[in-house]
Design a protein around this motif. Structure first.
Motif, PDB file in Angstrom:
ATOM      1  N   GLN A 184       0.806  -1.215   0.000  1.00  0.00           N
ATOM      2  CA  GLN A 184       0.000   0.000   0.000  1.00  0.00           C
ATOM      3  C   GLN A 184       0.842   1.269   0.000  1.00  0.00           C
ATOM      4  OE1 GLN A 184      -2.637  -0.329   3.348  1.00  0.00           O
ATOM      5  NE2 GLN A 184      -3.579  -2.240   2.616  1.00  0.00           N
ATOM      6  N   GLY A 185       2.176   1.126   0.149  1.00  0.00           N
ATOM      7  CA  GLY A 185       3.054   2.290   0.071  1.00  0.00           C
ATOM      8  C   GLY A 185       3.306   2.984   1.390  1.00  0.00           C
ATOM      9  N   HIS A 186       3.030   2.362   2.534  1.00  0.00           N
ATOM     10  CA  HIS A 186       3.261   2.991   3.838  1.00  0.00           C
ATOM     11  C   HIS A 186       4.675   2.709   4.333  1.00  0.00           C
ATOM     12  CE1 HIS A 186      -0.949   4.048   4.225  1.00  0.00           C
ATOM     13  NE2 HIS A 186      -1.314   2.773   4.021  1.00  0.00           N
ATOM     14  N   ASP A 187       5.199   3.636   5.136  1.00  0.00           N
ATOM     15  CA  ASP A 187       6.445   3.374   5.844  1.00  0.00           C
ATOM     16  C   ASP A 187       6.189   2.324   6.925  1.00  0.00           C
ATOM     17  OD1 ASP A 187       7.417   5.319   4.233  1.00  0.00           O
ATOM     18  OD2 ASP A 187       8.092   6.663   5.828  1.00  0.00           O
ATOM     19  N   VAL A 188       7.200   1.502   7.173  1.00  0.00           N
ATOM     20  CA  VAL A 188       7.049   0.388   8.105  1.00  0.00           C
ATOM     21  C   VAL A 188       8.203   0.388   9.088  1.00  0.00           C
ATOM     22  CG1 VAL A 188       7.045  -2.128   8.345  1.00  0.00           C
ATOM     23  CG2 VAL A 188       5.707  -1.050   6.545  1.00  0.00           C
ATOM     24  N   MET A 189       7.877   0.123  10.333  1.00  0.00           N
ATOM     25  CA  MET A 189       8.874  -0.102  11.375  1.00  0.00           C
ATOM     26  C   MET A 189       8.578  -1.480  11.944  1.00  0.00           C
ATOM     27  SD  MET A 189       9.675   2.393  14.587  1.00  0.00           S
ATOM     28  CE  MET A 189      10.955   2.026  15.772  1.00  0.00           C
ATOM     29  N   GLY A 190       9.321  -2.478  11.472  1.00  0.00           N
ATOM     30  CA  GLY A 190       8.995  -3.864  11.792  1.00  0.00           C
ATOM     31  C   GLY A 190       9.965  -4.484  12.774  1.00  0.00           C
ATOM     32  N   ALA A 191       9.441  -5.200  13.740  1.00  0.00           N
ATOM     33  CA  ALA A 191      10.256  -5.928  14.714  1.00  0.00           C
ATOM     34  C   ALA A 191       9.781  -7.366  14.748  1.00  0.00           C
ATOM     35  CB  ALA A 191      10.139  -5.306  16.102  1.00  0.00           C
ATOM     36  N   ALA A 192      10.720  -8.283  14.660  1.00  0.00           N
ATOM     37  CA  ALA A 192      10.385  -9.704  14.707  1.00  0.00           C
ATOM     38  C   ALA A 192      11.605 -10.470  15.162  1.00  0.00           C
ATOM     39  CB  ALA A 192       9.926 -10.203  13.338  1.00  0.00           C
ATOM     40  N   GLN A 193      11.378 -11.680  15.623  1.00  0.00           N
ATOM     41  CA  GLN A 193      12.496 -12.538  16.002  1.00  0.00           C
ATOM     42  C   GLN A 193      13.363 -12.807  14.785  1.00  0.00           C
ATOM     43  OE1 GLN A 193      10.761 -16.032  17.622  1.00  0.00           O
ATOM     44  NE2 GLN A 193       9.828 -15.003  19.370  1.00  0.00           N
ATOM     45  N   THR A 194      14.660 -12.943  15.045  1.00  0.00           N
ATOM     46  CA  THR A 194      15.561 -13.246  13.951  1.00  0.00           C
ATOM     47  C   THR A 194      15.247 -14.619  13.371  1.00  0.00           C
ATOM     48  OG1 THR A 194      17.892 -13.459  13.324  1.00  0.00           O
ATOM     49  CG2 THR A 194      17.281 -14.197  15.521  1.00  0.00           C
ATOM     50  N   GLY A 195      15.341 -14.734  12.057  1.00  0.00           N
ATOM     51  CA  GLY A 195      15.065 -15.996  11.390  1.00  0.00           C
ATOM     52  C   GLY A 195      13.614 -16.210  11.039  1.00  0.00           C
ATOM     53  N   THR A 196      12.821 -15.128  11.014  1.00  0.00           N
ATOM     54  CA  THR A 196      11.390 -15.267  10.716  1.00  0.00           C
ATOM     55  C   THR A 196      11.034 -14.790   9.314  1.00  0.00           C
ATOM     56  OG1 THR A 196      11.016 -13.114  11.776  1.00  0.00           O
ATOM     57  CG2 THR A 196      10.684 -15.094  13.122  1.00  0.00           C
ATOM     58  N   GLY A 197      12.018 -14.495   8.477  1.00  0.00           N
ATOM     59  CA  GLY A 197      11.721 -14.173   7.088  1.00  0.00           C
ATOM     60  C   GLY A 197      11.541 -12.696   6.808  1.00  0.00           C
ATOM     61  N   LYS A 198      12.348 -11.833   7.449  1.00  0.00           N
ATOM     62  CA  LYS A 198      12.229 -10.392   7.195  1.00  0.00           C
ATOM     63  C   LYS A 198      12.659 -10.033   5.781  1.00  0.00           C
ATOM     64  CE  LYS A 198      14.717  -8.820  10.631  1.00  0.00           C
ATOM     65  NZ  LYS A 198      15.094 -10.056  11.367  1.00  0.00           N
ATOM     66  N   THR A 199      13.599 -10.792   5.214  1.00  0.00           N
ATOM     67  CA  THR A 199      14.077 -10.469   3.861  1.00  0.00           C
ATOM     68  C   THR A 199      12.945 -10.552   2.843  1.00  0.00           C
ATOM     69  OG1 THR A 199      16.279 -11.311   4.426  1.00  0.00           O
ATOM     70  CG2 THR A 199      15.757 -11.045   2.096  1.00  0.00           C
ATOM     71  N   ALA A 200      12.184 -11.627   2.891  1.00  0.00           N
ATOM     72  CA  ALA A 200      11.046 -11.739   1.967  1.00  0.00           C
ATOM     73  C   ALA A 200       9.971 -10.718   2.287  1.00  0.00           C
ATOM     74  CB  ALA A 200      10.472 -13.150   2.029  1.00  0.00           C
ATOM     75  N   LYS A 241      14.321   4.219  17.711  1.00  0.00           N
ATOM     76  CA  LYS A 241      13.064   4.962  17.649  1.00  0.00           C
ATOM     77  C   LYS A 241      13.300   6.423  17.291  1.00  0.00           C
ATOM     78  CE  LYS A 241      10.697   1.857  20.859  1.00  0.00           C
ATOM     79  NZ  LYS A 241      10.023   1.685  22.167  1.00  0.00           N
ATOM     80  N   ARG A 242      14.387   7.001  17.778  1.00  0.00           N
ATOM     81  CA  ARG A 242      14.714   8.385  17.395  1.00  0.00           C
ATOM     82  C   ARG A 242      15.060   8.463  15.913  1.00  0.00           C
ATOM     83  NH1 ARG A 242      17.153   8.723  22.640  1.00  0.00           N
ATOM     84  NH2 ARG A 242      19.186   8.125  21.785  1.00  0.00           N
ATOM     85  N   LEU A 243      15.803   7.444  15.413  1.00  0.00           N
ATOM     86  CA  LEU A 243      16.127   7.419  13.987  1.00  0.00           C
ATOM     87  C   LEU A 243      14.849   7.310  13.153  1.00  0.00           C
ATOM     88  CD1 LEU A 243      18.350   7.156  11.756  1.00  0.00           C
ATOM     89  CD2 LEU A 243      18.179   4.680  12.067  1.00  0.00           C
ATOM     90  N   ALA A 244      13.917   6.471  13.587  1.00  0.00           N
ATOM     91  CA  ALA A 244      12.671   6.301  12.849  1.00  0.00           C
ATOM     92  C   ALA A 244      11.850   7.576  12.836  1.00  0.00           C
ATOM     93  CB  ALA A 244      11.865   5.153  13.459  1.00  0.00           C
ATOM     94  N   SER A 245      11.826   8.280  13.967  1.00  0.00           N
ATOM     95  CA  SER A 245      11.053   9.522  14.007  1.00  0.00           C
ATOM     96  C   SER A 245      11.643  10.598  13.115  1.00  0.00           C
ATOM     97  CB  SER A 245      10.976  10.030  15.452  1.00  0.00           C
ATOM     98  OG  SER A 245      12.269  10.354  15.939  1.00  0.00           O
ATOM     99  N   SER A 246      12.967  10.498  12.813  1.00  0.00           N
ATOM    100  CA  SER A 246      13.614  11.507  11.976  1.00  0.00           C
ATOM    101  C   SER A 246      13.428  11.247  10.488  1.00  0.00           C
ATOM    102  CB  SER A 246      15.109  11.576  12.297  1.00  0.00           C
ATOM    103  OG  SER A 246      15.324  11.896  13.661  1.00  0.00           O
ATOM    104  N   TYR A 247      13.371   9.977  10.081  1.00  0.00           N
ATOM    105  CA  TYR A 247      13.410   9.663   8.652  1.00  0.00           C
ATOM    106  C   TYR A 247      12.180   8.903   8.156  1.00  0.00           C
ATOM    107  CZ  TYR A 247      18.271  11.105   8.939  1.00  0.00           C
ATOM    108  OH  TYR A 247      19.414  11.843   9.135  1.00  0.00           O
TER     109      TYR A 247
END
Length: 476
Positions: free
Chosen positions: A39-55, A199-205
């Motif tokens: 949908q074109g939204h900015d995303v701030m995603g958190a997940a356990q490592t090894g859960t498929g963030k690359t895809a 979180k500060r980096l995310a709020s800036s960019y």
């Protein structure tokens, strides 16, 4: 409720590649992030490592960039439209390989640039034109300053493992890179852990980002069995080999805190007969890639490494991880043990704790919300290596074995030494009289000179007048 990739309505070329890679059901981070990115939204995603963030970020990016797909050979028709930034070279190479697999039936071009390698081949790839650029921050700045790539048409930016990039000091580089990008863009920030700095980096960019957290922040995978052993430094290697034998572990990561300790431990394990290789920051990029490839193909059983291999590396079916040293940063513990138990598989995480690790262990317990339960262990006595032995004599001997037994026979007693010759037991007697002088003192010596041989004699000159002797009469 699980969702399948067939519900995403991906383009036929992407759906074909996904099906060939064996993807059927989406992981939680994929199920939540992919529709939002589409949908074109900015995303701030958190997940356990090894859960498929690359895809989770690659597939929606490729889907939205297919509108720019073209078969032109002109580099101008293939500007950089998506930029993926990662903290380590190994992770950048891995993500680039995944993106190429997803896009192999499309005409989208992608490449990767990272340090430790010659810039010329990377420059040639960039000059041909690529739509998706995977890079580490330092090398990307080198190419920007050399005017090898232009980023004024970037539509999507991905900051993967952003917390690690901040930990190793990439914040100034990130700020410089983001200043070259258009203001209107979609920014995706993915990480296994979130910190106040992130979180500060995310709020800036990021602009009104959608926060996606599929698990408690800094949680460890439930499929990983965590075992803690209280041992001394000198016993760690023996206990690790004991666990490898008892558990039947064929392959494992072994994490240490220093590059010097990594190299020393790898050499020690090699001498113990284990197939081992080392991976740390002092190795060249070619050596690091070869070590990873050997571990992935199974040619190497133990990969002794520093935290350079703790983030994002996706090596399937690794059954165990050993924390030979407790990490200084508690969040690194989460990433280390995330190298096993990936994609729902079970794994084993073993940590060796010494007396000076109390503070670091307390930070880990506070982070994961779980008290460390120690497993009692009794180190086995050190075994004599097989093969020849030396019993104090000059000759190396092979151990004798009983018939039908694998245990070596007791050594035969030494043969008695032959009787000594009385001639060699006599005390020393000089052949010449004590008052006799040695020959070098008896030899004739040149007469001593009163004048040093380095002083030149006076030059004799003929006198014009004969000198007369002075007398008292002449003086008066």
């Amino acid at each position: 409720m699980t969702q399948s990739f067939s519900e995403l309505s991906l383009a036929p070329t992407l759906a074909r590649a996904v099906a060939e890679m064996g993807y059927e059901n989406m992981t939680p981070i994929q199920a939540q992030a992919i529709p939002v990115v589409l949908q074109g939204h900015d995303v701030m995603g958190a997940a356990q490592t090894g859960t498929g963030k690359t895809a989770a970020f690659s597939l929606p990016l490729l889907q939205r960039l297919l509108k720019h797909e073209n078969a032109s050979t002109s580099p101008a028709r293939h500007p950089v439209r998506a930029l993926v930034l990662l903290p380590t070279r190994e992770l950048a190479d891995q993500v680039a390989e995944q993106i190429k697999l997803y896009a192999k039936y499309t005409q989208m071009r992608s490449t990767v640039v990272f340090g430790g390698m010659d810039m010329k081949p990377q420059t040639l790839e960039l000059k041909k034109g690529v739509e998706i650029l995977v890079a580490t921050p330092g090398r990307l700045l080198d190419h920007i300053e050399a005017k090898n790539c232009v980023l004024n048409q970037v539509e999507y930016v991905v900051l993967d493992e952003a917390d690690r990039m901040l930990d190793i000091g990439f914040l100034p580089d990130l700020q410089r890179i983001l200043s070259y990008l258009p203001k209107q863009r979609t920014t995706l920030l993915f990480s296994a852990t979130f910190s106040p700095e992130i979180k500060r980096l995310a709020s800036s960019y990021l602009q009104d980002p959608v926060t996606i957290e599929v698990a408690r922040s800094n949680a460890t995978a439930s499929t990983v069995e965590q075992c803690f052993y209280r041992v001394e430094d000198e016993d760690k290697r023996r206990v690790m080999q004991q666990i490898l034998r008892e558990r039947g572990v064929k392959q494992a990561f072994v994490f240490v805190n220093s590059k010097l300790g990594c190299a020393r431990l790898a050499r020690s394990l090699e001498r113990d007969g284990l197939n081992t290789t080392a991976l740390h920051g002092d190795k060249s990029q070619d050596e690091r890639l070869k070590a990873l490839d050997a571990f992935k193909t199974g040619a190497v059983d133990l990969l002794v490494c520093t935290d350079v291999a703790a983030r994002g590396l996706d090596i399937k079916d690794v059954p165990a991880v050993f924390n030979f040293d407790i990490p200084f940063n508690a969040e690194d513990y989460v990433h280390r043990i995330g190298r096993t138990g990936r994609a729902g598989a079970s794994g084993l995480a073993v940590s060796f704790v010494t007396g000076r690790d109390a503070r670091n262990l307390g930070d880990i317990e506070k982070l994961i919300g779980k008290k460390a339960e120690f497993v009692p262990v009794e180190p086995e006595p050190e075994r004599r290596p097989g093969g020849r032995y030396n019993d104090g004599q000059r000759v190396w001997q092979q151990p004798q074995r009983d018939e039908g037994s694998a245990r070596p026979m007791a050594r035969a007693p030494r043969a008695p030494r032959p009787a000594s010759d009385p001639f060699f037991d006599k005390p020393y007697e000089p052949t010449a009289a004590p008052e006799a002088k040695p020959s070098w003192e008896v030899a004739d010596k040149p007469a001593a000179r009163s004048v040093s041989p380095n002083i030149k004699p006076k030059k004799k000159v003929a006198a014009l007048f004969k000198a007369t002797e002075r007398t008292p009469e002449t003086e008066s």
